[in-house]
Write a protein that holds these residues in place. Sequence first.
Motif, PDB file in Angstrom:
ATOM      1  N   TRP A 272     -32.015  65.535  78.617  1.00 34.13           N
ATOM      2  CA  TRP A 272     -33.223  64.787  78.968  1.00 34.13           C
ATOM      3  C   TRP A 272     -33.853  65.383  80.221  1.00 34.13           C
ATOM      4  N   TRP A 273     -33.031  65.671  81.212  1.00 34.17           N
ATOM      5  CA  TRP A 273     -33.497  66.270  82.471  1.00 34.17           C
ATOM      6  C   TRP A 273     -34.211  67.597  82.217  1.00 34.17           C
ATOM      7  N   ARG A 274     -33.629  68.431  81.373  1.00 25.63           N
ATOM      8  CA  ARG A 274     -34.244  69.725  81.067  1.00 25.63           C
ATOM      9  C   ARG A 274     -35.577  69.550  80.333  1.00 25.63           C
ATOM     10  N   GLU A 276     -37.552  66.980  80.547  1.00 18.71           N
ATOM     11  CA  GLU A 276     -38.530  66.464  81.498  1.00 18.71           C
ATOM     12  C   GLU A 276     -39.125  67.592  82.344  1.00 18.71           C
TER      13      GLU A 276
END
Length: 319
Positions: A272-274, A276
């Motif tokens: 998810w972080w990547r 985003e």
Amino acid sequence: MTPPSLDELERGVLAGDRTLLARAITLVESTRLQDRDEAQELLARIAPKTGGSTRIAISGSPGVGKSTFIEAFGCMLCEAGRRVAVLAVDPASVRGLGSILGDKSRMQELAQHERAYIRPSPSAPTFRGVGRRTRESVLLCEAAGFDVVIVETVGVGQSETMVDDMVDFFLLLMQPGAGDELQGIKRGVLEIADAVVVNKADGELLPFARDAQQQYLAALKYRARKHDGWTPPALLASARERSGLDEVWKSIEAHRNAVDIARRRGDQLVQWWREEIEESIRERFWSKQAVQAETAGLERAVRENRIPPTQAARRLLDL
């Protein structure tokens, strides 16, 4: 109408207020910059109350009976004392971005249940088959006290791997008569399934459903293993007769005991972080005035084959 403050949204979500939960989901789905900042603040506030649900994705080809199955399955869980939230992703038009948003009308019994909540959201063009902010919606539903969150997706396709990165359990619904359908489904979709459920296993279709079940059991034996310690079952169910649904839930519970869910969710958070980061880079790139000023001319040059697409891209990136 004056929009609720962040404090009101926070209190409402944590109290399980459906109206304010709906407003909170609308906030996280908004593309307005100011709303995005407020949404992130809200998510940070409710974070300690998230993570307590069983997250399930339910997918399948159009016509397999996803909405009927989810309604029957959700009602069974509600009657067993659970609180069920359904995030139903509706197909969106690629051109107009309009969506059908008809799941509440298709799940009338579940929609009226006091222990259930249904939220239809349009699929985003960059996230085919899943809403752009479905992850945030899951967190809000968890904070509101729902202990089962079901994500209904738009059919079977490449995007289902995105949905798999948001949930604990991926359930693939199939129809009786597996032959041609088994050949037609994408191998990747079968490989991410944690269980295959042959729906409509009733009446005259029951023998065909049993035959399909055996074909899927054989196919699942030869697929790459998704999780150590878990072999995906092929189950029979009838949403119409509400049979086999308890076996589906038992399979989900068994999977939860066999798989390291904490580690899986950690991997999902990194993914998810990547995503985003990539999405933010894309948005900021196209919002640059220098990029906007050059885009039309370069697009014409590419269309008329006066400049290679790679060179045109390099010019914008150099800006």
